[in-house]
Design an enzyme around this catalytic site. Structure first.
Site, PDB file in Angstrom:
ATOM      1  N   LYS A 187     -77.507-134.111  64.524  1.00  0.00           N
ATOM      2  CA  LYS A 187     -78.310-133.009  64.003  1.00  0.00           C
ATOM      3  C   LYS A 187     -77.468-132.243  62.989  1.00  0.00           C
ATOM      4  CE  LYS A 187     -78.835-128.851  64.578  1.00  0.00           C
ATOM      5  NZ  LYS A 187     -79.004-128.550  63.154  1.00  0.00           N
ATOM      6  N   GLU A 263     -65.340-128.216  68.076  1.00  0.00           N
ATOM      7  CA  GLU A 263     -64.507-127.817  66.930  1.00  0.00           C
ATOM      8  C   GLU A 263     -65.101-126.526  66.407  1.00  0.00           C
ATOM      9  OE1 GLU A 263     -61.783-129.205  65.968  1.00  0.00           O
ATOM     10  OE2 GLU A 263     -61.855-131.145  66.977  1.00  0.00           O
ATOM     11  N   LEU A 264     -64.454-125.401  66.715  1.00  0.00           N
ATOM     12  CA  LEU A 264     -65.094-124.095  66.469  1.00  0.00           C
ATOM     13  C   LEU A 264     -64.395-123.312  65.361  1.00  0.00           C
ATOM     14  CD1 LEU A 264     -65.734-123.345  70.259  1.00  0.00           C
ATOM     15  CD2 LEU A 264     -67.184-124.576  68.642  1.00  0.00           C
ATOM     16  N   CYS A 297     -63.041-123.967  58.071  1.00  0.00           N
ATOM     17  CA  CYS A 297     -62.519-123.432  59.336  1.00  0.00           C
ATOM     18  C   CYS A 297     -61.005-123.311  59.265  1.00  0.00           C
ATOM     19  CB  CYS A 297     -62.924-124.344  60.486  1.00  0.00           C
ATOM     20  SG  CYS A 297     -62.439-126.046  60.206  1.00  0.00           S
ATOM     21  N   GLU A 394     -63.616-114.492  60.985  1.00  0.00           N
ATOM     22  CA  GLU A 394     -63.504-115.468  59.900  1.00  0.00           C
ATOM     23  C   GLU A 394     -64.126-114.866  58.655  1.00  0.00           C
ATOM     24  OE1 GLU A 394     -65.685-118.894  61.699  1.00  0.00           O
ATOM     25  OE2 GLU A 394     -64.045-120.014  60.814  1.00  0.00           O
TER      26      GLU A 394
END
Ligand code: NAD
Length: 490
Positions: A187, A263-264, A297, A394
């Protein structure tokens, strides 16, 4: 539904796929709804992709589940050859894919080309890993039996990816999953679905059997992904995206005890000591901050600079950032493209204004550009308080926040003062100090005198709330395996 002819011809394609890809067939979706895809360089809609319902997602799960046993039983060499062909086809189509990424994401063509190469390399690397999935054999300490350990494919995997690397975040999951013998439902983000569908067409051309890779886009990400995670046929979730959504998905996956790789987000410190090679530190800072226009990231989020070198570092970084050419990503001269959408522009504007109200100084940039599309100029701020919002969150855009420090201990403490732990950068000419600090910063990755670390052959991932598990390297294939222990007497 296809793209308009002029954009299609600009991309050297008569028609790009925009329907759901399920069981090897292109499908408009049960409800017949579409989702607009925008060009961030102009803000205009360029295509509309299918909007999957839960029913469509269940059809994709069924297709992946049906294809599973055949794919797992396919000889590793044959799976390897198909993955290798995926790599070759991506490289043959590099220009088209780079234009497409640039068109729907906004990043510069240079960044987009870099992404295609990086993304394709996951197929080459995991084509090589597919035939090296070794187990092990030992004798039990009691001598009673042998211990045989095998790595088996975990089963059907749901893959959820973000918009910032439309190709690489997908191939970093699909290639190891297929190498391990798993089938998948991908997705992709609704902002950048065209690349995922274009790649699905290439996988089919490379010989990936029907049902092994399924791709669906949806406006209803929450309910659709939740339905898949509650289906007992799903055994794996591999997610790349924000920590906020990652936390929610970990809760969802708990109900059926699904294996999760996450994976953040990140909040990378970029530490520069007085003894650093300043030219190298500035070059590294430009890459660590501006690769992908800051929408990465791994982007340097907090520049922690020792006081002796800080004035010169800040002046030179502002000079380099201020000289970058801003424009539509797909124009050859562009060095910094637009942000992904208007919300991103407003969020970054808010972060800059909060930091300046609290005493930070703007050295370059600082105000949104008044033109069509979603532009914020390369910006450098000095004297950013460590508790300013941009030091805690972030930034995810072309804004460099500089803070000074005095001692090594102070730098390490500041670097670790965050809930994130994806990557840290350290610049120093003293190798002993470089390794000492690298060991003490709490992050899954460190760039020591390097502004970029991503490599398919290296384990990518974070500590703390930056994630669980690793992608790439040999670790990447193991994320899609179950370890089976067989106690044998012979
Ligand atoms: P996001 O979390 O908003 O979305 C990521 C994906 O999750 C998208 O496909 C989105 O449609 C989907 N999603 C959103 N809400 C969902 C829900 N409730 N249930 C299921 N799926 C849902 O992230 P984004 O804005 O697309 O990407 C930026 C984020 O991704 C940043 O935080 C960045 O640091 C992170 N990121 C991390 C890595 C890494 O390797 N650690 C790499 C790239 C991006």
């Amino acid at each position: 539904m296809t793209l308009s002819p002029d954009i299609a011809s600009q991309l050297d394609l008569v028609a790009l796929p925009t329907d759901l890809y399920i069981g090897g067939k292109w499908m408009p979706g049960a409800a017949g709804q579409r989702i607009d895809v925008f060009d961030p360089s102009t803000g205009t809609a360029i295509a509309a992709v299918a909007d999957a319902s839960i029913e469509d997602a269940m059809a994709a799960v069924a297709a992946a589940h049906a294809a599973g046993p055949g794919w797992a039983a396919t000889a590793p060499r044959q799976r390897s050859e198909i993955l290798r062909r995926c790599f070759e086809l991506m490289i043959e189509n590099k220009d088209m894919l780079a234009r497409l990424i640039s068109l729907e994401n906004g990043k510069s063509l240079t960044d987009a080309q870099g992404e295609v190469t990086y993304a394709a390399e996951f197929f080459r690397w995991f084509a090589e890993e597919a035939v090296r999935l070794n187990g092990d054999l030992s004798t039990a300490p009691s001598g009673a039996n042998r211990i045989l350990v095998q790595h088996q494919p975990i089963g059907v995997a749901v893959l959820v990816t973000p918009w910032n690397f439309p190709a690489a975040m997908a191939t970093r999951k699909i290639a190891p999953a297929l190498a391990a013998g798993c089938t998948v439902v991908l997705k992709p983000a609704t902002e950048t679905p065209l690349t995922a569908y274009a790649l699905a067409a290439l996988y089919a051309e490379a010989g990936v059997p029907d049902g092994v890779v399924n791709v669906l886009t949806t406006r209803k990400s929450g309910p659709v992904v939740s339905a898949m995670l509650h289906d007992p046929r799903i055994r794996k979730l591999s997610f790349t995206g924000s920590t906020e959504v990652g936390r929610r998905l970990l809760h969802e996956a708990a109900d059926t005890v699904i294996s999760c790789s996450m994976e953040l987000g990140g909040n990378a410190p970029f530490i520069v000591f007085d003894d650093a090679d300043l030219d190298a530190a500035i070059d590294g800072a430009m890459i660590a901050k501006m690769r992908n226009g800051g929408e990465a990231c791994t982007a340097a989020n907090r520049f922690l600079v020792q006081s002796g070198i800080a004035p010169e570092f800040s002046r030179r970084l502002a000079e380099r950032m201020g000289a970058l050419k801003v424009g539509p990503g797909y124009e050859a001269s562009t060095q910094c493209g637009p942000l992904i959408n208007q919300d991103a522009v407003e969020r970054i504007e808010g972060l800059v204004s909060e930091a300046t109200q609290r005493g930070a100084t703007v050295l370059t940039g600082g105000k949104r550009l008044e033109r069509d599309g979603f532009y914020f100029p390369p910006t450098v701020l000095s004297g950013v308080p460590t508790d300013a919002a941009m030091s805690r969150e972030e930034i995810f855009g072309p804004v460099a926040a500089i803070t000074t420090f005095e001692t090594e201990q102070e730098a390490i403490a500041a670097a670790n003062d965050t809930e994130y732990g994806l990557i840290s950068y350290v610049y120093t000419s003293d190798l002993g100090r470089g390794l000492r600090v690298s060991e003490k910063v709490d992050s899954g990755m460190v760039g020591l005198n390097r502004g970029v670390v991503s490599d398919p052959a290296a384990p990518f991932g974070g500590t703390k709330q930056s994630g669980l598990g690793r992608e790439g390297a040999h670790h990447g294939i193991l994320e899609f395996c179950e370890t089976k222990y067989i106690a044998v007497s012979w």
